[in-house]
Design an enzyme around this catalytic site. Structure first.
Site, short mmCIF file in Angstrom:
data_model
loop_
_atom_site.label_atom_id
_atom_site.label_comp_id
_atom_site.label_asym_id
_atom_site.label_seq_id
_atom_site.Cartn_x
_atom_site.Cartn_y
_atom_site.Cartn_z
CB SER A 107 -1.27 0.29 11.92
OG SER A 107 -1.22 1.26 11.39
CE1 TYR A 130 3.79 0.31 6.29
CE2 TYR A 130 2.47 1.81 7.46
CZ TYR A 130 2.22 1.26 6.33
OH TYR A 130 1.54 1.03 5.63
CB THR A 156 3.71 -3.31 5.94
OG1 THR A 156 2.90 -3.59 6.66
CG2 THR A 156 3.41 -2.98 4.62
CE LYS A 252 -1.40 -5.10 4.43
NZ LYS A 252 -1.54 -4.08 4.29
CG HIS A 276 -0.73 -0.22 1.14
ND1 HIS A 276 0.64 -0.65 2.61
CD2 HIS A 276 -1.44 0.12 2.32
CE1 HIS A 276 0.01 -0.05 3.38
NE2 HIS A 276 -0.52 0.31 3.80
C1 LIG Z 1 -7.55 3.40 5.64
C2 LIG Z 1 -6.42 2.63 5.83
C3 LIG Z 1 -5.15 2.84 6.49
C4 LIG Z 1 -3.93 1.34 6.07
N1 LIG Z 1 -2.97 1.61 6.66
C5 LIG Z 1 -2.24 0.90 6.67
C6 LIG Z 1 -0.93 0.52 7.77
O1 LIG Z 1 -0.53 1.36 8.64
N2 LIG Z 1 -0.34 -0.18 7.37
C7 LIG Z 1 -0.42 -1.87 6.37
O2 LIG Z 1 -0.01 -2.34 6.32
N3 LIG Z 1 -1.37 -1.79 6.14
C8 LIG Z 1 -2.12 -0.08 6.02
N4 LIG Z 1 -3.60 -0.45 4.89
C9 LIG Z 1 -3.85 -1.60 4.39
C10 LIG Z 1 -4.08 -2.42 4.71
O3 LIG Z 1 -3.45 -3.56 5.79
C11 LIG Z 1 -4.90 -3.96 4.14
O4 LIG Z 1 -3.44 -4.51 3.49
C12 LIG Z 1 -5.41 -3.40 2.68
O5 LIG Z 1 -6.88 -2.39 3.71
C13 LIG Z 1 -6.85 -4.98 2.50
O6 LIG Z 1 -8.09 -3.79 1.46
P1 LIG Z 1 -9.39 -3.66 1.77
O7 LIG Z 1 -9.19 -2.49 2.53
O8 LIG Z 1 -10.09 -3.69 1.18
O9 LIG Z 1 -9.85 -5.07 3.54
C14 LIG Z 1 -4.53 0.48 5.20
C15 LIG Z 1 -5.17 0.64 4.73
C16 LIG Z 1 -7.10 1.44 5.53
C17 LIG Z 1 -8.13 1.15 4.27
#
Ligand SMILES: Cc1cc2nc3c(=O)[nH]c(=O)nc-3n(C[C@H](O)[C@H](O)[C@H](O)COP(=O)(O)O)c2cc1C
Length: 381
Positions: A107, A130, A156, A252, A276
């Site tokens: 990330s 981002y 994203t 994404k 997300h």
């Molecule tokens: C704690 C956390 C932080 C996240 N941070 C980002 C991020 O920095 N960038 C991003 O594109 N998605 C982020 N996401 C979304 C994840 O990339 C992903 O879309 C999501 O976790 C998928 O769902 P799941 O946790 O049920 O597998 C984050 C998700 C979580 C749980």
């Protein structure tokens, strides 16, 4: 301690080890968390076809995502503050993914930097971008990802502004963070986490500090972050980023057929059907309920990936059956990381691989690349 058998086992252990504010940061969705819950719950509505007396020997889960080999159709999703679930978390997760043969996505909002992760891996990883208002910073990030030989850029699109997450606000995990006596108490109850954390120097946003203008300490970093997500991001910016990057590009955060068509027109290599993880627009449809509609709209023009709510290998099989070329897991590996560090990430991947393999076999298939909607019973979205 017995071996964790399910992702839920890892979650229980992570809850015990990780300070509440960081555990909650992972285990939270926006507002009522309705979409967060629906992501998981809607998988149960997709039913599988049980088949018998088909040859189940020599099974293969190997596939490709954007042309790159993966030992199963699962990548690690980009997650911010991963290095707060466990010290040096991004470096550990990247190493676990590399050994397992699946892509790791770093990330922008990681604790370990692009260069930190590159220093401990020998195969290319993916970088998630981002888009910040400071385009010079963005261009520099892209260049750093290129220099680190990242083999795909995950852009994203669904966080132009931050969704409201009540747990984070209540825990004071906001920008700027509000440090209170509660944080001290939360840390005091997790001595192992604290001792581990004292051993690393990586406790800030590694991709930002020292690279963005006027960001030197935690409070300038917080205000910079809060102001920098670009609410004006547009499809024109995608074209600019595609050109500047010049490599494999994955978009994404697509949850709508019309947006999927626009995404396909950009010439990107793949889209990720994603909300997300239910952290942005509460009340949006679950990811799995939108997957086949989006595949129908653009699946013949662009590779379709999927994330949101995967908690087992069965869920991966269902997403593949509904048309996803590959999937991503976020929380499942964060729970593994928080529970046990690198072995925990490996455990999460092993749990998912075992469940995927057994389920595929019992559905009468031997090769994940041959899995299609014929493995599903008629009850589906
Ligand atoms: C704690 C956390 C932080 C996240 N941070 C980002 C991020 O920095 N960038 C991003 O594109 N998605 C982020 N996401 C979304 C994840 O990339 C992903 O879309 C999501 O976790 C998928 O769902 P799941 O946790 O049920 O597998 C984050 C998700 C979580 C749980």
């Amino acid at each position: 301690m017995s071996k964790p058998l399910t992702i839920a086992d890892l979650k229980t252990r992570a809850r015990r080890r990780v300070p509440k504010m960081f555990f909650d940061y992972a285990d939270s969705g926006a507002w009522t968390e309705g979409t967060y819950r629906a992501n998981e719950e809607d998988f149960a509505k997709v039913k599988l076809r049980q088949r018998v007396l088909v040859d189940m020997t020599n099974r293969s889960l190997a596939t490709t995502m954007v042309g790159q080999e993966a030992s199963m159709p699962v990548a690690l999703a980009p997650t911010g503050l991963c290095g707060m679930q466990h010290p040096d978390g991004e470096m550990l997760a990247a190493k676990a993914a590399e050994e397992f043969g699946v892509p790791f996505t770093l990330s922008t909002m990681s604790i370990c930097s692009i260069e930190d992760v590159a220093s401990v891996t020998s195969k290319p990883f993916w970088f998630q971008l981002y888009v910040m208002k400071d385009r010079e910073f963005v261009a520099n990030l892209i260049d750093r990802a290129k220099a680190a030989k990242c083999s795909a850029l995950v852009l994203t699109l669904d966080l132009q502004i931050l969704g409201q997450r009540h747990k984070d606000l209540r825990n004071g995990l906001s920008a700027p963070p509000k440090w209170t006596i509660h944080h001290g108490l939360q840390l005091a109850t997790k001595p192992f986490w604290c001792m581990d954390m004292l051993r690393t120097k990586r406790r800030g946003f590694g991709n930002i500090v020292g690279h963005a203008k006027n960001v030197s300490d935690l409070s300038s970093l917080s205000s910079w972050t809060a102001e920098q997500f670009d609410p004006q991001l547009s499809w024109k910016d995608v074209a600019w980023i595609k050109e500047r990057w010049g490599g494999k590009l994955i978009l994404k955060g697509i949850l709508d057929e019309e947006d999927a068509r626009s995404a396909a027109e950009t010439g990107a290599d793949a889209i990720i059907v994603s909300n997300h993880g239910g952290r942005q627009l509460d009340g949006a449809m679950s990811s799995i309920s939108m997957l086949s509609k989006i595949v129908d709209a653009v699946g013949d023009r662009i590779e379709v990936h999927f994330d949101g709510g995967i908690r087992s290998g069965q869920d991966v099989l269902k997403a593949v059956a509904l048309g996803a070329r590959g999937t991503y897991i976020g929380r499942p590996y964060l729970y593994g990381l928080g529970a046990m560090g690198k072995p925990g990430v490996t455990a999460a991947l092993e749990i998912i691989r075992r469940e995927l393999d057994i389920t595929m076999a019992l559905c009468g298939k031997r090769d994940i690349q041959a899995v299609d909607s014929s493995v599903l019973a008629d009850v589906r979205f």
